[in-house]
Enzyme design. Structure first.
Site, PDB file in Angstrom:
ATOM      1  N   ASP A 143       0.818  -1.223   0.000  1.00 32.06           N
ATOM      2  CA  ASP A 143       0.000   0.000   0.000  1.00 32.06           C
ATOM      3  C   ASP A 143       0.849   1.270   0.000  1.00 32.06           C
ATOM      4  O   ASP A 143       0.492   2.260  -0.630  1.00 32.06           O
ATOM      5  CB  ASP A 143      -0.898   0.044   1.245  1.00 32.06           C
ATOM      6  CG  ASP A 143      -1.952  -1.042   1.221  1.00 32.06           C
ATOM      7  OD1 ASP A 143      -2.212  -1.588   0.138  1.00 32.06           O
ATOM      8  OD2 ASP A 143      -2.510  -1.347   2.295  1.00 32.06           O
TER       9      ASP A 143
HETATM   10  P1  NAP Z   1       0.890  -4.069   3.111  1.00 33.13           P
HETATM   11  O1  NAP Z   1       0.243  -3.078   2.227  1.00 33.13           O
HETATM   12  O2  NAP Z   1       0.067  -4.688   4.172  1.00 33.13           O
HETATM   13  O3  NAP Z   1       1.509  -5.206   2.176  1.00 33.13           O
HETATM   14  C1  NAP Z   1       2.322  -6.184   2.684  1.00 33.13           C
HETATM   15  C2  NAP Z   1       2.746  -7.085   1.553  1.00 33.13           C
HETATM   16  O4  NAP Z   1       3.725  -7.957   2.076  1.00 33.13           O
HETATM   17  C3  NAP Z   1       1.616  -7.947   0.993  1.00 33.13           C
HETATM   18  O5  NAP Z   1       1.211  -7.498  -0.269  1.00 33.13           O
HETATM   19  C4  NAP Z   1       2.201  -9.359   0.971  1.00 33.13           C
HETATM   20  O6  NAP Z   1       2.115  -9.891  -0.369  1.00 33.13           O
HETATM   21  C5  NAP Z   1       3.657  -9.162   1.362  1.00 33.13           C
HETATM   22  N1  NAP Z   1       4.146 -10.211   2.251  1.00 33.13           N
HETATM   23  C6  NAP Z   1       3.517 -10.809   3.271  1.00 33.13           C
HETATM   24  N2  NAP Z   1       4.286 -11.729   3.850  1.00 33.13           N
HETATM   25  C7  NAP Z   1       5.457 -11.704   3.182  1.00 33.13           C
HETATM   26  C8  NAP Z   1       6.665 -12.418   3.298  1.00 33.13           C
HETATM   27  N3  NAP Z   1       6.828 -13.392   4.215  1.00 33.13           N
HETATM   28  N4  NAP Z   1       7.677 -12.137   2.439  1.00 33.13           N
HETATM   29  C9  NAP Z   1       7.524 -11.183   1.495  1.00 33.13           C
HETATM   30  N5  NAP Z   1       6.388 -10.482   1.330  1.00 33.13           N
HETATM   31  C10 NAP Z   1       5.369 -10.741   2.156  1.00 33.13           C
HETATM   32  O7  NAP Z   1       2.163  -3.447   3.844  1.00 33.13           O
HETATM   33  P2  NAP Z   1       2.731  -1.968   3.833  1.00 33.13           P
HETATM   34  O8  NAP Z   1       3.074  -1.513   2.471  1.00 33.13           O
HETATM   35  O9  NAP Z   1       3.782  -1.960   4.905  1.00 33.13           O
HETATM   36  O10 NAP Z   1       1.522  -1.041   4.268  1.00 33.13           O
HETATM   37  C11 NAP Z   1       1.017  -1.050   5.557  1.00 33.13           C
HETATM   38  C12 NAP Z   1      -0.490  -1.101   5.518  1.00 33.13           C
HETATM   39  O11 NAP Z   1      -0.948  -1.430   6.813  1.00 33.13           O
HETATM   40  C13 NAP Z   1      -1.135   0.226   5.136  1.00 33.13           C
HETATM   41  O12 NAP Z   1      -2.331   0.007   4.425  1.00 33.13           O
HETATM   42  C14 NAP Z   1      -1.457   0.834   6.503  1.00 33.13           C
HETATM   43  O13 NAP Z   1      -2.502   1.745   6.441  1.00 33.13           O
HETATM   44  C15 NAP Z   1      -1.824  -0.406   7.280  1.00 33.13           C
HETATM   45  N6  NAP Z   1      -1.601  -0.334   8.724  1.00 33.13           N
HETATM   46  C16 NAP Z   1      -0.597   0.412   9.223  1.00 33.13           C
HETATM   47  C17 NAP Z   1      -0.385   0.473  10.574  1.00 33.13           C
HETATM   48  C18 NAP Z   1       0.723   1.311  11.110  1.00 33.13           C
HETATM   49  O14 NAP Z   1       0.511   2.044  12.067  1.00 33.13           O
HETATM   50  N7  NAP Z   1       1.911   1.192  10.527  1.00 33.13           N
HETATM   51  C19 NAP Z   1      -1.187  -0.280  11.456  1.00 33.13           C
HETATM   52  C20 NAP Z   1      -2.189  -1.117  10.904  1.00 33.13           C
HETATM   53  C21 NAP Z   1      -2.391  -1.100   9.525  1.00 33.13           C
HETATM   54  P3  NAP Z   1       2.186 -11.487  -0.596  1.00 33.13           P
HETATM   55  O15 NAP Z   1       1.069 -12.064   0.193  1.00 33.13           O
HETATM   56  O16 NAP Z   1       2.017 -11.642  -2.061  1.00 33.13           O
HETATM   57  O17 NAP Z   1       3.523 -11.930  -0.121  1.00 33.13           O
END
Ligand code: NAP
Length: 459
Positions: free
Chosen positions: A384
């Site tokens: 994201d």
């Molecule tokens: P993300 O959008 O959740 O994407 C994570 C990606 O990691 C997934 O597409 C997944 O694809 C991949 N993944 C999962 N396990 C993996 C592994 N073992 N090895 C390699 N890849 C792996 O993560 P992000 O870009 O860090 O964004 C964070 C999101 O979480 C945002 O939408 C944010 O709003 C939300 N959020 C943030 C917080 C905060 O405070 N930081 C708290 C809660 C939610 P595959 O399944 O294809 O591997």
């Protein structure tokens, strides 16, 4: 009298420890020290409260401390870093519930001195109960116990009416000489329903902001009940948590380009999390050897870690790879999005744990202008936070969310296991871009394979 002065002096020390602790937590360099200071403050506040005049139920207090302390000690040891948001949610809920319980006791069995004190007790009761119910729902959703979001027909209207009735009942209690237990009970039932109705439709990307918002309301509820109990430590701790929670909520909402009102009344729900109809292009695969060669012969590489790096616990391997690249003369920087991972500072904590120096870690505002000069942006388990849809597609629920401009690098390598979506469930245009190559695999294994090839290139 002397005892009271001693207790209040100790509470002053507690307040200083809380504030210093919180200040230190704002930087990863001093965060550990901050947690220790705040922890010492909390222990001191608890011990001093045993000497509070009129305190008699020592056995009950000790049992409560043992249960609470035991549960916290156990969960602190076993809960994984990736599950921290739900742990924060449930702790938060307990705080709100505790504040509401104080209000319930004070309103039903004690003569409160003045109308303002009753008003604070009622406000704390509403905020604490809403926070308790909402945090429990947030916990259930993040833990995967509750997988669906639900909206009532005319949800916002129901929400508004329920809010109005709750506050009306609250005002009636404040201005009634001896409110009946039924009236007081109905206030708590209404507030419970309100917490559930506010949180039930919220899913995916908005949940962290809501947890932070409940953190703020729990803090304020505790502060109000501290006033009712005339306990300075509770007042200060509550206000500090309330203020910190409000600022964090504001910062997170800004990082996702969402207003608090829109998060609460127009959340990104399952229906909105559709999959990138307007995206063109195909995903092109790269091998670990391709990735190693592209980075080994680059001048500048920017690494963008995300939630997947945390899941795979790949931070040590990532730093090992970065050091090899640096030894080969490549400039390596780390770019951190404010909501990467699952809690604020998630990536900073992991990189610090792996030993990455702080001067190599850059925030979104500091690094974004550098992506066009980078030969390679290496996206590891992030999704994201690098989705260009947020910049271009006005109909997307994440439109306007500031992202790391990884797509502007000369080449992009994305390490992820397959086609899994990110937290918001939205398809990512970056993965289909002309300059992007996908390196499929779990982050730790994929980076290990890249490391192997970089080493072979050195000989
Ligand atoms: P993300 O959008 O959740 O994407 C994570 C990606 O990691 C997934 O597409 C997944 O694809 C991949 N993944 C999962 N396990 C993996 C592994 N073992 N090895 C390699 N890849 C792996 O993560 P992000 O870009 O860090 O964004 C964070 C999101 O979480 C945002 O939408 C944010 O709003 C939300 N959020 C943030 C917080 C905060 O405070 N930081 C708290 C809660 C939610 P595959 O399944 O294809 O591997």
């Amino acid at each position: 009298m002397t005892l009271k002065i001693l207790i209040n002096a100790s509470y002053f020390v507690v307040a200083v420890l809380f504030i210093l602790g919180l200040k230190s937590m704002s930087s990863p360099v001093t965060a550990r020290r901050g947690i220790i200071w705040a922890g010492i403050g909390m222990v001191l506040a608890t011990l001093v409260t045993f000497g509070w005049p009129g305190m008699t139920n020592y056995v009950l207090i000790l049992i409560a401390l043992l249960i609470g302390g035991g549960a916290a000690w156990w969960s602190g040891r076993v809960v994984k870093l990736t599950d921290m948001p739900q742990m924060v949610a449930i702790y938060n809920g307990m705080g709100g519930g505790a504040a509401a319980a104080i209000a319930a006791i004070k309103l039903t069995c004690c003569e409160l001195h003045s109308t303002p004190v009753v008003a604070l007790a009622v406000l704390g009761a509403i905020m604490g109960t809403v926070s308790f119910a909402g945090s429990c729902i947030a916990f259930a959703k993040l833990q995967g116990i509750m997988n669906k979001t639900f909206r009532l027909p005319a949800h916002n209207a129901v929400n508004f009416v329920l809010n109005a009735i709750t506050f009306l009942v609250g005002i009636t209690i404040v201005f009634t000489a001896s409110p009946t237990p039924l009236l007081i009970g109905s206030l708590f039932v209404l507030a419970l329903a309100l917490g559930i109705i506010i949180t039930a439709p919220i899913g995916g990307a908005d949940m962290p902001v809501v947890i932070s918002l409940f953190n703020a309301t729990t803090g304020l509820a505790v502060g109000f009940e501290g006033y009712v109990l005339a306990n300075p430590a509770l007042i200060i701790a509550g206000i500090v948590v309330g203020a910190a929670g409000s600022l964090l909520t504001e910062l997170m909402a800004k990082a996702m380009n969402r207003s608090i009102i829109s998060i609460l009344f127009n959340p990104i729900t399952g229906a909105a999390q559709a999959g990138g109809d307007g995206i063109v292009g195909t995903m092109k695969e790269a091998t670990p050897l391709d990735a190693a060669a592209m980075m080994r012969y680059a001048r500048k590489v920017i690494i963008v870690p995300g939630y997947g790096m945390a899941v795979a616990q790949a931070q040590h391997k990532v730093w090992e790879m970065a050091k090899l690249l640096e030894e080969a003369g490549v400039e390596v920087k780390f770019a951190i999005h404010p909501v990467a991972g699952r809690m604020p500072g998630h990536m900073n904590v992991l990189l610090a744990e792996a030993g990455v120096p702080y001067d190599k870690i850059f925030d979104l505002e500091e690094i974004n202008a550098e992506f066009p000069q980078a030969d390679v942006a290496l996206v590891i388990g992030a999704n994201d936070v690098v989705n260009p849809i947020a910049r271009i597609d006005k109909s997307s629920p994440i439109y306007g969310m500031p992202i790391l401009d990884a797509d502007k690098a000369q080449n992009v390598i994305v390490i992820k296991r397959g086609k899994g979506a990110g937290y918001s469930g939205i398809e990512n245009a970056l993965f289909y871009a002309e300059n992007t190559r996908m390196l499929y695999g779990s982050a730790q294994q994929a980076v290990s394979a890249v490391i192997q090839h970089i080493k072979e290139m050195a000989v």
